[in-house]
Scaffold this active site. Structure first.
Site, PDB file in Angstrom:
ATOM      1  N   TYR A 174      -0.523  -4.713   4.673  1.00 45.05           N
ATOM      2  CA  TYR A 174      -1.141  -3.578   3.966  1.00 45.05           C
ATOM      3  C   TYR A 174      -1.955  -3.983   2.741  1.00 45.05           C
ATOM      4  CZ  TYR A 174       3.305  -2.836   1.187  1.00 45.05           C
ATOM      5  OH  TYR A 174       4.405  -2.921   0.398  1.00 45.05           O
ATOM      6  N   GLU A 175      -2.644  -3.025   2.201  1.00 46.17           N
ATOM      7  CA  GLU A 175      -3.557  -3.260   1.066  1.00 46.17           C
ATOM      8  C   GLU A 175      -4.633  -4.283   1.440  1.00 46.17           C
ATOM      9  OE1 GLU A 175      -3.150  -1.097  -1.410  1.00 46.17           O
ATOM     10  OE2 GLU A 175      -5.070  -1.923  -2.074  1.00 46.17           O
ATOM     11  N   GLY A 176      -5.137  -4.159   2.682  1.00 48.61           N
ATOM     12  CA  GLY A 176      -6.094  -5.137   3.210  1.00 48.61           C
ATOM     13  C   GLY A 176      -5.343  -6.277   3.877  1.00 48.61           C
TER      14      GLY A 176
END
Lengths: 586, 586
Positions: B429-431
């Site tokens: 997550y978060e890229g």
């Protein structure tokens, strides 16, 4: 849903390892028609069973784990029927002696079969793995009487088997176990508790044959005082019919990270006075008996990792073809391609190595006299690498399988995370990978001063030299291999010096050395396939499959093999801060 | 049970990064007494909260996950009270503007706090992480009116915040999102469905402030047509009291591999006509607004990995000291020691790097004019490495934490496997880490032709040269660093050439390059600590703590840093088989 990679498997078995020539002519196999036709028939049948019967059970078993109720284990939905189908197909005894109901086929076919069961459902596949382990112990060490009663039923899959080693205070160190066996007429009475007993109980078959390590009353201290016993769930009458329920019961099942479908039992022996057990092998030689099955068992754990990785790869590949981001399927994204190709190349490298060494195992057992001892030395060297390296790689790759899915990989219903959870046990059981590394370095290198390793490195060097002259991608592969084999020789020299000067440093370096070795051996075996494939292309084949084989092996050589350099650096430095660091500072 | 590693944290903050000098004199902080006393007070208070309030909740939340019932999320036992305690301690707004209820302290302290919450319970720690992300977006881009209403409540933890980006068809590619915002007087009406909304709903606080990406009716195609909206769970009256329930509801929560305590919601906006939302920033500039918070958010994800790894290490260490095999605690076994030291050294390397760059972030925000742009360039370069490398390492290390436990690590009640399951989300997550790698290579190297990277490498080289003259272990560390920095320069050159000649090859090499970079940067920052420690010892200190710091950094340099060589080899070869491999052959 998993489909056995039949074309890849057939390629290794028939075209690279040439099973017909290598094994088909050995006396043990010569009347069985071992060769391409049999390979095709077996893979076809096994592939159907794996894909159509076992694979559909994987997710359900994960969600409905085996559980223990009223001293009985209830297994996951569909498992009982699947065990019966596997038994009916003769798969439980595929490589076992034909004299006792087995198929008598090469271990190489058993290896392929095991890959398929594990690819379909690792938790389920433990049932046949444990059964064949128990059968092998009986076949190797039990009296003719015990063999007559128990062996055929295990080989046909009418009954299943278990291995009872670990206790709560005795894991890697079995010498301190507390389970006791007291002589009682023609048998012994066993009392004690064992933990982590895989498929320790279930009701899919009529009887379960437990092999149990225990100590006799007057046994010496430590690991040389352990004996092996056969303890059936139900006693067996003289006519082969089932008699009384024996005093062995499951107490509970573990709540585990993965392999939920496999009942991991705490087993109680003798709570009502003593479980009837029969000595297998000589008194106090139980660990020696276990050691004789160790190579087979550890190869199987490596295959678990291979199977789970292949399953994980197939799921990730399908997702990456389907999932669109930025207007294209994500498989077109450079980093997703890198992940999938890493999974594919390492899976194929694992398969190439494991299958190659299944042949070595067959040669060690059934080869000509001149072959056998060399083959045995080689397989002894290879097994800790196969178990240790393949299971480490399996964790890395199934984690990549999650990563390819992005956020979907973290959601359990996708099924990607289960592969990671399942495979995470493989670096632990059947001897932790720390133990594999110590075995590789301390025993396998130490006992012959590295001469078997040197012989293998000579073979790799010779193959690599040969590839240099073949041009194209083979030349690149040859160059990469030569560089890596030189590093391997250096690391081996470092380790051997450590072994003589400071064995504890060797122990600290062992894990990195094992990994370095595995990445090299995998590259080598994959390169052998690439050589076959490039030759076929040069001979005029337009089969794209061959071009793929060459490209995959080239990727491995260029992008994965460089890891060996990193491991070599750590091995070389193990005598520094790692060795000197006081444990009290951790 | 987790205890915050206060001594290690304090060492980095006060002795290596010298927070008092570096940050204490900046105008933003000068009246706050930033320095050793404040560090000690904050760490002490935060450590108590982490160890005594949060850590005891971790296992229970794993077993009793957040769940959605009747359009409400019921969170895990004890979480509501823990949120209130965190809020009362002022921790939600530790680094936020004092004008709006924050503490106004350096990001470095917020970083240390975040490590502690994540070490105690990663699922819980997501609540303050998401809140501070939402607050930062509002502080940076919302109107004064919105700030006046919402900011202080978020900073004090009276309310919490969420980020609503992903849709089922729009993950890494947000341009194709379907959520719509229609102007309606002074606000907009939002309709659509978002997925993977962390802490999307719960009843531990009175209101939840959702930040939502959506498209205006006439928005341009793709990612330049996305706007950012503030959508409160309850509307807020002019006097600050809560008004009507807004039309935003949780639909369900995901069944995930880990972070069970964190409600990962599907959120429905506008099912009853439209959720009231307020524009944040300019129309169609929503992604730009999100980008301004990205560095903070990605640093936090790196800290999650660090925290979980530290927790995993502490559990494994305690087990290894306690568990006896072969007559000695297993910590005495060479391979167990290797695993624990690997965990320790890499954790400390992660901490040294993350904390160092928290300072860079503070300098980029609050430094002197001359400092700010250089600091911003450096933090932009560092963030994808921190997020990508630290989360990859976290998965490796928490898996080692399982391995140290042997079979017990695979049994869930031990709690070791949970660290691995929890941390496994961080590379996603978060890229995803593929996106981090592409960002590092394509944007951060590409935009300045590698000059920021070159500047950092110059600093490493200068430090390493200095260490050469200091003798002892520092000399060894200096040699290892010089070798690795030379490799890094080579890999960077390779990447830069790829970027100009064939950007897609650079994309294929990006991940390995990111990992190479991370292992080097971690070594560098750990070495800086070792230099401080060796100087203290030379100055006469008999504190064993310093000797430990030197030994740990030496181990990292000798046994872990060689990995860079492996990555360098893969980077150099990325233009070969990896690039050429047709995706159709996967």
């Amino acid at each position: 849903m998993y489909r056995a990679p039949l074309e890849d498997m057939r390629f290794v078995i028939d075209e690279v390892l040439c099973i017909g020539e290598t094994l088909g002519s050995l006396p043990r196999f010569e009347e069985l028609g071992v060769g391409e036709d049999l390979t095709a028939a077996l893979l076809d049948e096994g592939g159907k069973l794996a894909g159509e019967v076992l694979a559909p059970l994987r997710r359900g078993a994960d969600m409905q784990p085996a559980r223990c109720e009223d001293q009985k284990v209830v297994i996951s939905p569909g498992y009982a029927d699947a065990i019966r189908q596997l038994a009916q197909g003769g798969w439980f005894g595929i490589s076992a002696d034909a004299d006792f109901g087995g198929q008598g086929l090469p271990e190489l076919y058993g290896t392929a079969a095991s890959e398929m069961w594990n690819g379909a459902d690792m938790a389920f596949a433990l049932a046949p793995i444990l059964s064949s382990g128990a059968a092998l112990a009986i076949a190797s060490h039990a009296t003719d009487e015990l063999k007559a009663i128990y062996l055929e039923k295990l080989h046909t899959g009418e009954w299943t088997g278990t291995m009872n080693l670990t206790e709560s205070g005795a894991g890697s160190d079995l010498g301190v176990m507390k389970t006791r066996a007291v002589p009682n007429g023609d048998h012994y009475l066993i009392t004690g508790q064992k933990i982590y007993i895989t498929w320790g109980d279930h009701d899919a078959v009529d009887n379960i044959v437990h092999l149990v390590l225990a100590k006799l009353p007057d046994a010496p201290e430590g690991s040389s005082g352990i004996s092996l016993f056969l303890v059936p769930k139900f006693l067996v009458n003289a006519d082969g019919s089932l008699g009384e329920r024996n005093d062995v019961y499951p107490v509970s099942t573990e709540h585990k990270l993965g392999i939920h479908g496999s009942p991991t039992c705490v087993m109680a022996f003798g709570d009502q006075g003593g479980a009837v057990g029969y000595l297998v092998g000589e008194e106090n030689r139980g660990l020696t008996c276990m050691f004789t099955m160790m190579n087979e068992a550890r190869l199987k754990v490596g295959l678990q990792s291979l199977g789970a990785t292949e399953g994980s790869y197939q799921l990730a590949l399908a997702y990456a073809k389907d999932r669109v981001q930025g207007g294209v399927p994500i498989i077109e994204h450079a980093d997703v391609k890198r992940m999938l190709l890493t999974m594919k190349a390492l899976s194929e490298g694992m398969r190439a190595l494991a299958y190659s060494e299944a042949v070595t195992m067959d040669l060690a057992h059934y080869g000509a006299d001149a072959q056998r001892s060399m083959a045995q030395a080689r397989i002894d060297l290879m097994i800790p690498v196969i178990k240790g390296w393949m299971t480490e790689v399996g964790v890395e790759l199934t984690s990549l399988g999650v990563q390819v899915h992005g956020g979907m990989g973290y959601v359990e219903e996708t099924g990607a995370a289960q592969y990671l959870r399942d495979v995470r046990i493989t670096p632990i059981y059947e001897g932790t990978n720390g133990i594999q590394a110590a075995d590789l370095v301390g025993r396998k290198l130490g006992r012959d001063g590295g001469s078997t390793m040197a012989a293998v490195l000579d073979m790799i060097r010779a193959d690599a030299q040969d590839y240099l002259s073949r041009g194209g991608s083979l030349e690149i592969i040859g160059q990469c291999l030569l560089k890596a084999v030189a590093q391997q020789a250096e690391s081996t020299e470092v380790i051997l010096q450590m072994l003589s000067s400071n064995p504890e440093v060797a122990g600290a370096a062992a894990f990195d050395y094992m990994m370095q070795t595995g990445f090299l051996f995998g590259a080598w075996q994959l390169a052998r396939g690439a050589a076959v494939a490039q030759a076929a292309l040069k001979a005029g084949s337009d089969n794209e499959f061959y071009a793929r084989k060459v490209a995959t092996a080239t990727f491995y050589a260029q992008s994965i093999l460089p890891r060996c350099e990193g491991y070599a650096g750590s091995v070389a430095n193990a005598g520094g801060a790692l060795q000197d660091y006081p444990v009290g500072w951790l």
